[in-house]
Each structure stands twice: as structure tokens, then as C-alpha cells.
Motif scaffolding. Structure first.
Motif, PDB file in Angstrom:
ATOM      1  N   THR A   1       0.813  -1.219   0.000  1.00  0.00           N
ATOM      2  CA  THR A   1       0.000   0.000   0.000  1.00  0.00           C
ATOM      3  C   THR A   1       0.846   1.267   0.000  1.00  0.00           C
ATOM      4  O   THR A   1       0.306   2.378  -0.065  1.00  0.00           O
ATOM      5  CB  THR A   1      -0.922   0.007   1.235  1.00  0.00           C
ATOM      6  OG1 THR A   1      -0.130  -0.126   2.413  1.00  0.00           O
ATOM      7  CG2 THR A   1      -1.935  -1.133   1.150  1.00  0.00           C
ATOM      8  N   ASP A   2       2.189   1.113   0.072  1.00  0.00           N
ATOM      9  CA  ASP A   2       3.084   2.278  -0.028  1.00  0.00           C
ATOM     10  C   ASP A   2       3.321   2.632  -1.487  1.00  0.00           C
ATOM     11  O   ASP A   2       3.341   1.776  -2.370  1.00  0.00           O
ATOM     12  CB  ASP A   2       4.433   1.968   0.636  1.00  0.00           C
ATOM     13  CG  ASP A   2       4.306   1.724   2.124  1.00  0.00           C
ATOM     14  OD1 ASP A   2       3.503   2.420   2.757  1.00  0.00           O
ATOM     15  OD2 ASP A   2       4.992   0.806   2.632  1.00  0.00           O
ATOM     16  N   ASN A   3       3.554   3.915  -1.743  1.00  0.00           N
ATOM     17  CA  ASN A   3       3.857   4.398  -3.086  1.00  0.00           C
ATOM     18  C   ASN A   3       5.201   5.117  -3.068  1.00  0.00           C
ATOM     19  O   ASN A   3       5.302   6.208  -2.490  1.00  0.00           O
ATOM     20  CB  ASN A   3       2.762   5.337  -3.585  1.00  0.00           C
ATOM     21  CG  ASN A   3       3.004   5.776  -5.026  1.00  0.00           C
ATOM     22  OD1 ASN A   3       3.801   5.165  -5.742  1.00  0.00           O
ATOM     23  ND2 ASN A   3       2.311   6.834  -5.440  1.00  0.00           N
ATOM     24  N   PRO A   4       6.288   4.578  -3.654  1.00  0.00           N
ATOM     25  CA  PRO A   4       6.317   3.289  -4.372  1.00  0.00           C
ATOM     26  C   PRO A   4       6.332   2.113  -3.409  1.00  0.00           C
ATOM     27  O   PRO A   4       6.678   2.286  -2.232  1.00  0.00           O
ATOM     28  CB  PRO A   4       7.620   3.392  -5.147  1.00  0.00           C
ATOM     29  CG  PRO A   4       8.486   4.263  -4.302  1.00  0.00           C
ATOM     30  CD  PRO A   4       7.577   5.283  -3.694  1.00  0.00           C
ATOM     31  N   PRO A   5       5.987   0.891  -3.888  1.00  0.00           N
ATOM     32  CA  PRO A   5       5.954  -0.271  -2.992  1.00  0.00           C
ATOM     33  C   PRO A   5       7.365  -0.669  -2.555  1.00  0.00           C
ATOM     34  O   PRO A   5       8.325  -0.542  -3.321  1.00  0.00           O
ATOM     35  CB  PRO A   5       5.315  -1.355  -3.858  1.00  0.00           C
ATOM     36  CG  PRO A   5       5.644  -0.953  -5.257  1.00  0.00           C
ATOM     37  CD  PRO A   5       5.612   0.544  -5.273  1.00  0.00           C
ATOM     38  N   VAL A   6       7.521  -1.157  -1.318  1.00  0.00           N
ATOM     39  CA  VAL A   6       8.837  -1.505  -0.780  1.00  0.00           C
ATOM     40  C   VAL A   6       8.938  -2.972  -0.394  1.00  0.00           C
ATOM     41  O   VAL A   6      10.039  -3.472  -0.151  1.00  0.00           O
ATOM     42  CB  VAL A   6       9.164  -0.620   0.440  1.00  0.00           C
ATOM     43  CG1 VAL A   6       9.306   0.826   0.012  1.00  0.00           C
ATOM     44  CG2 VAL A   6       8.096  -0.776   1.534  1.00  0.00           C
ATOM     45  N   THR A   7       7.810  -3.686  -0.320  1.00  0.00           N
ATOM     46  CA  THR A   7       7.830  -5.088   0.095  1.00  0.00           C
ATOM     47  C   THR A   7       8.052  -5.987  -1.124  1.00  0.00           C
ATOM     48  O   THR A   7       7.260  -5.973  -2.066  1.00  0.00           O
ATOM     49  CB  THR A   7       6.508  -5.487   0.779  1.00  0.00           C
ATOM     50  OG1 THR A   7       6.287  -4.621   1.896  1.00  0.00           O
ATOM     51  CG2 THR A   7       6.558  -6.932   1.240  1.00  0.00           C
ATOM     52  N   GLN A   8       9.151  -6.748  -1.076  1.00  0.00           N
ATOM     53  CA  GLN A   8       9.464  -7.645  -2.198  1.00  0.00           C
ATOM     54  C   GLN A   8       8.723  -8.961  -1.998  1.00  0.00           C
ATOM     55  O   GLN A   8       8.913  -9.655  -0.997  1.00  0.00           O
ATOM     56  CB  GLN A   8      10.968  -7.891  -2.292  1.00  0.00           C
ATOM     57  CG  GLN A   8      11.377  -8.711  -3.508  1.00  0.00           C
ATOM     58  CD  GLN A   8      12.882  -8.734  -3.710  1.00  0.00           C
ATOM     59  OE1 GLN A   8      13.570  -7.754  -3.397  1.00  0.00           O
ATOM     60  NE2 GLN A   8      13.399  -9.834  -4.220  1.00  0.00           N
ATOM     61  N   ILE A   9       7.867  -9.329  -2.976  1.00  0.00           N
ATOM     62  CA  ILE A   9       7.059 -10.553  -2.842  1.00  0.00           C
ATOM     63  C   ILE A   9       7.536 -11.664  -3.772  1.00  0.00           C
ATOM     64  O   ILE A   9       7.036 -12.792  -3.681  1.00  0.00           O
ATOM     65  CB  ILE A   9       5.569 -10.257  -3.100  1.00  0.00           C
ATOM     66  CG1 ILE A   9       5.361  -9.736  -4.531  1.00  0.00           C
ATOM     67  CG2 ILE A   9       5.021  -9.278  -2.071  1.00  0.00           C
ATOM     68  CD1 ILE A   9       3.907  -9.627  -4.924  1.00  0.00           C
ATOM     69  N   ALA A  10       8.444 -11.370  -4.681  1.00  0.00           N
ATOM     70  CA  ALA A  10       8.997 -12.398  -5.575  1.00  0.00           C
ATOM     71  C   ALA A  10      10.405 -11.978  -5.955  1.00  0.00           C
ATOM     72  O   ALA A  10      10.683 -10.789  -6.163  1.00  0.00           O
ATOM     73  CB  ALA A  10       8.141 -12.574  -6.818  1.00  0.00           C
ATOM     74  N   SER A  11      11.324 -12.948  -6.047  1.00  0.00           N
ATOM     75  CA  SER A  11      12.718 -12.649  -6.342  1.00  0.00           C
ATOM     76  C   SER A  11      13.257 -13.635  -7.375  1.00  0.00           C
ATOM     77  O   SER A  11      13.122 -14.856  -7.211  1.00  0.00           O
ATOM     78  CB  SER A  11      13.556 -12.731  -5.059  1.00  0.00           C
ATOM     79  OG  SER A  11      14.935 -12.538  -5.338  1.00  0.00           O
ATOM     80  N   GLY A  12      13.838 -13.109  -8.454  1.00  0.00           N
ATOM     81  CA  GLY A  12      14.516 -13.940  -9.449  1.00  0.00           C
ATOM     82  C   GLY A  12      13.615 -14.889 -10.203  1.00  0.00           C
ATOM     83  O   GLY A  12      14.060 -15.946 -10.646  1.00  0.00           O
TER      84      GLY A  12
END
Length: 846
Positions: A431-442
Motif C-alpha cells: 500500500t506504499d507508493n512506491p511499494p517496498v515489500t518484495q514478494i517475488a525474487s529472481g
């Protein structure tokens, strides 16, 4: 008779000559037998067996041509003894020396060994130039999955373009690219007093080739060379003093790679070259021939430790004489590289090309094989630059859109990399702009699932693209808003299945509930195009997903319209309109919207095959004329059009690329979507047009035999057999004995090479034949049901042919073919899986 060999039919020798064009013939002199004109001397011991003598007297031949059997009557017209040299133009030519002649009863058995030209000619001089536009392609063989050709194997235009994408060693190593060329061939030959005095062979090649290796490996060692294609040209014949010399060019495409160590990314070259190369023998010396121009583009590799690599493409021309190995020439384009992190620069590379050639001189009486490097050119290229991938784009859901579901998939269009490096993605969400939570990597795929979304919130997400060297390209921040708003459901109407004379399986698929429970679903069907208001409703339960039911009590031979529906608390939504036709009595399996006008053809007995007086220009595979009886049938008045075939593709829900899981043949191609006039958009097939087919009432083209056969089954019929087709084309029991279908004036009844104008024309625009059938001659070739076989194998009543084979039969000629191919007696063969811009079909119902 000695039982040392198995007799082969003479027809088998002629089989390779089947085609829509004739071989090039160059007639220098005509005077069979012993011959001497001061330049050419042919001894009496050289015996030419003409086609007439061969056809009349031939019995059998061994596979290696060492033993041949004729009728005894041959000796009356052509005495043969030990030491004679036999020459024939049959098949790819015959050049053999007689070792022994055995006469037994009514047959003669001749034992032979290979002969050379200087044994057949005391003096001979040939100066031959064969330009590219005179070389006619007989066949193109492709080897290996991932190899394709845009070449035409018949017609007026010659273009060899071979494309390939091959796996090397491991699945993550690919070699892809293309080769395209044109060439002119020159041959000069002089024999004096039984000795080779001069021999010159030259090839002028214009060649463009590209080989790009896409690699990502460490610590492997691979060395592979593959032949990917072979082009056989139609033979050409030079007649000297009544004796034929039979030549056939064969063009071979090779690709190869050598890899050792660790590389990643892409590696290879694109090369445009012209090269005139060859060999010149002037007794007793050899002289290489070579000139060239060149232009290179280089695809640089990336390294991981130490590595070496080579990628090359070979274009090989073999010129065969009497099907014996003759002179050959090869042009090789290559790229090579060595790489090490300790080097400066890290990558040291060469690109270039090499020309080499030679000849089997045993054919000319010299007991050796000559091979020589004609030319080599290379230069060094060094590069270490690496560009980052492009920005991820096209988000789904779209930026600033509204969604009404608690779970969805985030999707985006893949990035590209200038060096074809492998690309992976990091995904950020919140919900942050820009988003900071990484949900997928590589991850390598371009989608990620999101669950447990809260309603009435704004969410932001972004994607970073990363190449194999860590170069990162951040994407922009996209957003969507969740909402509790309920919308109408989304529903698809499925095509009718299992259609019979009185029933069909109807249904649909609810793909979205609109944010509320689906309370009812089903179909409306009726005789008008608005079945939801004028037809019958059939409810089929509730909920999401696929649904169907069998509807009975339908009228036979009738067209019905169908719409699926689904309802939630917002209202009712309808799927797209579908239609189907129940089969008439004796109809086929699928119904559909086929509206072909059918002509009744009353059965009878007719004379099938080619008669020189009636049909002209008869070929061996069109003979003999024989009596055939066919039963009555109905045949479509016109060739099946693009419009009719589009209705079929939509009715069966064919795959968008033109393939289909055929119930009889498995996953096959019905129609070539890449080159044809049929397009696909919005979930439907449509007519997009083609430079040779401007309207949808033109005959459908680029349809395979499988696609033609499937249409006919769906429409309640089948393809005609070759006997049924020829009987109808000749006018059935109303036949006037015309050379073409309906007239001896080709222009009156056919669109052909002499009057095509813009290409394929709408059906029925030329005069019909005696039965009212249009375009049986010209416009497009027509598929027949049979596998190819010879008329000598025909039964006398309703011949069907063998159950298996290699080629299917085409009849009727086509828009860019000549008068010989347009004869009713003419026939052609083609692989059933191959589409062509000159091939279509028509429908038969019994």
C-alpha cells in the motif's frame, strides 16, 4: 535366370522426376549411334538406350544398378556386347560398362560396372551456364525439429531460405538463425583422344546467413555438426550427338558449433557474401578459382571464467552426373571466440568465411579425388559492453484500474535484452507508493498471484528486470483499487458438439461471477439470430465454470443459433452468438455452416489416365489409360472458399495458430496462419486478405490435407478420390472429351499462369464444365483422398488406393502453373502436412 537380385519397377526410377515443371534440356546435336562431327566423337561401343527402347523392353534392375534385365527384343534395335558403355536418361541417368551379357529365352541379363566419361566419349566439348532462375527445385528435405523453410518447391520463383532453432547438448543451449542463397553454375568439359584435357567447375553464390548461439552454461564441452536441409534441383539434360548427359545439382545446408568452458548470452554472426569459386583442370595442372565480397555483423558473447566457442554455417553444392559424385563447392561463414576474465579485452574473437571445393575425378577417368581450399578471409572483433534489459510494461490489471475480487494475478509483458541474456524479475507490492515489500525474487515467468486483498483500498506494485550479469532496469509503480461493486457475469458460448440429425450438446463457460453468486446459467437456442428473445431456454444449474447438456428433438439439415447466459443479482449476461447445422440423412459428424452448392454426378464407367491424342504431353505416371467404374456422388460446384473455411474453424474452436487435436490424426496443422489470408483476433477467425487472395470468396489456400479432410468430415462428406475427381472433371457421363475441364480453350475455363493477373480469383468466374462444375482446372490445386500410387495398381471399380503412403494426390493445376499441369489427366503429389499458396480442395458427399 540367375536369382542374384530383386527386380525393381522402372516406375521407381522415374518417381523422383514427378513434379509440376520439366527438367532443363539442352540439345546440342541429334545423331544417335557412332558419331563424329569434328568436335564430338562418340564410338560405336557407346550404346544409348532411348526412352522408347527402355519403356518397351525394360524388365528389372538391381538397387546398385550392377545388373539389368531387358526383353530379348532390345538386341534387334540395339546390339549390346561385353565392353560396351550403356547410357540412359531415365531417372537420374545411367552410365555403366558392360561386363557380361547372358541371353536366356526371351530375356537378356546384363552385368555392369561403373564407367567414366572418357570411356563413353572419344572427343567431347561442353560449355554450360545454368543461372539461378533456370534451377527448378524438385524437393526440400528438412532435418530435425526446429528447422523450417519459406522456400517454394514449385512454380516460377526460386528462393531457398532455411530457418533453424536447434538444441545443442543441453536444453539451455540453442543455435538459431537462417541461411538464404541464390547461385549460378558453370561447367566446361573437354575430352580429347580418350583423355581428359580440360575441366572447369564454377559456382557464383550470393549468400546471407545468420547463426546465433543462445547459451547459459558452465564447464561443458560440446562439439556438434548437423545437416539441417537438403535441396534437390530438377535434373537438366544435355544431348550430344543423340546421347544424353544427365546432371542434377544438390544443395546441402549444414550448421555446427563447438563450445568449451562457461558462456552466457548470445554469440554468432550475420554474414552477407558473394563468392565465385571453383576449380580448373588443364591437363595436367589444377588452378583454384575464387573471388568474393563480404559484410559481417557480430553477436558478442558474455563470459563466466574461461571459454572458447565457434559457430559456423556451410552451404555445399554437389553437382551429380548420372547420379554419380561430381564436382562440389562449399562456402562456410563462421565466428570464433576465446574468453577469459584475465584477458584484456576479456573476449578475443574472429569472424570470417572460408571457400573450398573439389571433384571426384574417377568420373572423368582419373583415379583420385581432388580437394582444395580456395579462399579464407577473417578479421578480429573485440567487445565487452553489456546493455541492460528493457523496462517491464503493459500491467494487468491496468494502471489505476478497479478490481472486485479478493485474489488475482499480476501480469506484465516480458522485457527484452539486446544480447539475448536470460532475464529474471523481482516484484514489489503493498500500500506504499512506491511499494517496498518484495514478494517475488529472481522469477522467470511474468506473473505472480496475490491473495487476501482488502476491499476499497489502493495497492501499488512494480517489477524490476535483471539480466544474467546483474544489470537491473526498474519498472514504474502501477496501482489498482479494490471495490465491492458487483457487475454482470462474464459468459462464453461454446461451439455445439456431437451434432447429429436430431440432437447436439450445447453449453458455455462462466468465466467471472461479477462479484456475486451465479444463480442460474444455461443456453437459449432457436432458428433466428436472436435466440434469447425468440428461441427456447434450457437451464443448466448454477455457479462458475463450464456447463453443457444434450438438446434433443432438433430438425435434420437445419441451422440453429445459440447463446449461453448466466445470471447474478445484478442481471443476466449473454455469451457470443454461435450457430450449427444438424446433419441431413447420411450427413457427417460435425454439422457447421457449410453452404456448398452440390452438383449430382451420375456414376458410370470411363477411360482414366492419359491418352496422347486426347490429353497431350503424357507423363509415365499418368499412364496407362484404363477402364474405371465409379458410383454416383455429389460434388461441390465450387472450390471451398476462405469464408466457408473460416466458419469451420470458428465452429470447432480451432487453436489460434491453426493447429487442432484431430480425433483421427492427433495434434496436426489444419491451416498455415503465418502466411495465409485468414487471421485471428478477438477470439475469432476472420478474413485478413493476402496479396494473392483479396476477397473471402476466393478458394481457401495454405490448407493441409489434414485440414481439408477435417472440413469435409465436419460438413458431412469427404475428399474425392482421384478417380472420382477425374471422372467429374472430364464431365462425367456428359463428357465431350476435352483436354481441360470443360473446354480445349484453357483461358475459357481456368485461371492459370497465362492469365492470372493479381493471383487467385473468386470461385465460379470462369466457364463451367459439362456438369456445371467450376474451376476443376486452374485457380488452385485440389487435394484428393488417396495416397499416391500407380495406375497399374488400380482396381476397376471405385479405386481407393493403399491405406498408407508418403504423398497425397493433387489434381487440376493452379493459378501460377502451366498448360501441362492444367490438363485433366495431369496429377501432382504433395506431403499431407505441407500447406501451399496454390493448394485448396472441394467437398464430396455420397
Amino acid at each position: 535366370m540367375k536369382k542374384l537380385f530383386t527386380y525393381l519397377s522402372f516406375i521407381a526410377l522415374l518417381f523422383i522426376a514427378v513434379g509440376c515443371e520439366k527438367e532443363l534440356e539442352i540439345d546440342i546435336d541429334e545423331n544417335p549411334g557412332g558419331y563424329d562431327d569434328g568436335t564430338t566423337t562418340i564410338p560405336a561401343s557407346t550404346k544409348y538406350i532411348s526412352p522408347g527402347l527402355w519403356n518397351t523392353n525394360f524388365i528389372g534392375i538391381t538397387e546398385d544398378s550392377s545388373t539389368i534385365v531387358f526383353k530379348h527384343d532390345l538386341l534387334t534395335d540395339q546390339p549390346i556386347k561385353k565392353g560396351d558403355v550403356l547410357i540412359s536418361s531415365e531417372g537420374d541417368g545411367f552410365l555403366r560398362k558392360v561386363v557380361e551379357v547372358n541371353v536366356e529365352n526371351s530375356q537378356i541379363e546384363i552385368l555392369t560396372e561403373p564407367a567414366s566419361l572418357i570411356e563413353a566419349f572419344e572427343n567431347l566439348e561442353i560449355n554450360l551456364e545454368i543461372p539461378n532462375d533456370s534451377l527448378l527445385v524438385e524437393s526440400i528435405e528438412l532435418f530435425g525439429e526446429g528447422v523450417s523453410s519459406s522456400s517454394r518447391t514449385s512454380g516460377l520463383e526460386l528462393l531457398q531460405k532455411i530457418e533453424f532453432e536447434l538444441k545443442l547438448g543441453a536444453d539451455d543451449i540453442k543455435l538459431k538463425g537462417f541461411m538464404q542463397q541464390s547461385l549460378n553454375i558453370g561447367l566446361n568439359l573437354k575430352i580429347r583422344n580418350w583423355e581428359l584435357e580440360e575441366f572447369k567447375f564454377s559456382v557464383n553464390v550470393e549468400n546471407e546467413a545468420e547463426a546465433k548461439m543462445v547459451v547459459d552454461f558452465l564447464g561443458l564441452k560440446i562439439e556438434e555438426e548437423k545437416e539441417i536441409a537438403r535441396v534437390r534441383f530438377k535434373r537438366f539434360v544435355i544431348t550430344v550427338g543423340g546421347v544424353p548427359l544427365v546432371f542434377r545439382p544438390v544443395l546441402i545446408f549444414n550448421v555446427g558449433s563447438k563450445l568449451e568452458g562457461g558462456l552466457t548470452g548470445s554469440f554468432g554472426l550475420n554474414a552477407k557474401m558473394t563468392a565465385e569459386n571453383g576449380i580448373h583442370y588443364l591437363n595436367p595442372d589444377w588452378t583454384p578459382l575464387s573471388t568474393s565480397t563480404r559484410e559481417f555483423n557480430y553477436f558478442k558473447p558474455k563470459i563466466n571464467g574461461k571459454a572458447s566457442a565457434e559457430s559456423y554455417l556451410d552451404l555445399i553444392l554437389n553437382l551429380r552426373l548420372y547420379d554419380l559424385a561430381g564436382p562440389h563447392a562449399t562456402v562456410r561463414a563462421y565466428a570464433e571466440a576465446t574468453a577469459s576474465l584475465n584477458n584484456t579485452p576479456h573476449i578475443q574473437s574472429n569472424i570470417g568465411f572460408r571457400v573450398f571445393g573439389g571433384a571426384n575425378m574417377e568420373l572423368f577417368g582419373l583415379k583420385y579425388k581432388y580437394q582444395v581450399d580456395l579462399l579464407e578471409y577473417k578479421y578480429s572483433v573485440d567487445s565487452d559492453n553489456n546493455a541492460p534489459p528493457t523496462v517491464p510494461s503493459n500491467p494487468i490489471p491496468a494502471d489505476k484500474s478497479e478490481v472486485t475480487v479478493p485474489a488475482l494475478e499480476l501480469k506484465w509483458s516480458p522485457s527484452t535484452d539486446p544480447e539475448d541474456d536470460p532475464i529474471s524479475y523481482n516484484v514489489f507490492f503493498g500500500t506504499d507508493n512506491p511499494p517496498v515489500t518484495q514478494i517475488a525474487s529472481g522469477i522467470s515467468n511474468v506473473q505472480v498471484e496475490i491473495k487476501d486483498l482488502e476491499m476499497d483500498r489502493i495497492y501499488y506494485w512494480s517489477v524490476d528486470a535483471i539480466d544474467g550479469f546483474g544489470n537491473t532496469t526498474p519498472g514504474p509503480a502501477w496501482s489498482f483499487t479494490t471495490s465491492t461493486a458487483v457487475t454482470l457475469p462474464q459468459v462464453i458460448t461454446n461451439a455445439a458438439q456431437n451434432v447429429t440429425q436430431s440432437s447436439a450438446v450445447l453449453g458455455g463457460n462462466v468465466t467471472s461471477d461479477g462479484g456475486a453468486m451465479i444463480t442460474e446459467r444455461g443456453v437459449f437456442y432457436g432458428l433466428q439470430s436472436n435466440p434469447e428473445s425468440s428461441g427456447t431456454k434450457v437451464a443448466m444449474g448454477a455457479g462458475m465454470g463450464v456447463f453443457s447438456a444434450t438438446v434433443d428433438g432438433l430438425a435434420e439439415g437445419t441451422t440453429y443459433y445459440v447463446k449461453a447466459y448466466a445470471a447474478n443479482n445484478t442481471g443476466i449476461a449473454y455469451g457470443g452468438l454461435q450457430q450449427f447445422s444438424t446433419t441431413a440423412a447420411g450427413g457427417g459428424e460435425g454439422g457447421g455452416s457449410d453452404t456448398s452448392e452440390m452438383i449430382f454426378v451420375e456414376g458410370s464407367t470411363f477411360q482414366m489416365g492419359c491418352d496422347d491424342t486426347r490429353d497431350g504431353n503424357c507423363q509415365s505416371y499418368e499412364r496407362p489409360v484404363h477402364s474405371v467404374t465409379v458410383s454416383s456422388f455429389h460434388l461441390s460446384k465450387y472450390e471451398i472458399t476462405h469464408k466457408q473455411y473460416i466458419d469451420f474453424l470458428n465452429a470447432i474452436n480451432c487453436n489460434s495458430n491453426g493447429t487442432y487435436n484431430d480425433p483421427q490424426f492427433g495434434n496436426v496443422t489444419y491451416i498455415d496462419m503465418s502466411l495465409g489470408a485468414i487471421g485471428y483476433s478477438g477470439g475469432r477467425f476472420n478474413f485478413k486478405g493476402h496479396q494473392y487472395a483479396l476477397t473471402d470468396d476466393t478458394p481457401v489456400i495454405l490448407v493441409t490435407w489434414f485440414g481439408a479432410n477435417a472440413y469435409c468430415r465436419w460438413a458431412g462428406g469427404r475428399l474425392p478420390t482421384k478417380a472420382e475427381w477425374e471422372y467429374a472433371a472430364r464431365g462425367g457421363n456428359k463428357s465431350q472429351g476435352y483436354r481441360y475441364s470443360g473446354s480445349n480453350d484453357l483461358n475459357a475455363v481456368a485461371w492459370w499462369q497465362g492469365n492470372i493477373g493479381d493471383g487467385i480469383h473468386p470461385v465460379g468466374t470462369k466457364q463451367a464444365n459439362e456438369l456445371g462444375l467450376h474451376d476443376m482446372t486452374g485457380n488452385v490445386w485440389e487435394w484428393c483422398d488417396n495416397w499416391f500410387y500407380y495406375y497399374s495398381e488400380d482396381p476397376s471399380t471405385n479405386p481407393k488406393g493403399p491405406a498408407t503412403g508418403t504423398w497425397h494426390v493433387l489434381r487440376g493445376g493452379a493459378w501460377y502453373f502451366n498448360t501441362g499441369d492444367s490438363r485433366v489427366a495431369g496429377r501432382f503429389i504433395y506431403y499431407p502436412a505441407d500447406p501451399d499458396i496454390s493448394v485448396g480442395f472441394r467437398l464430396l458427399r455420397e
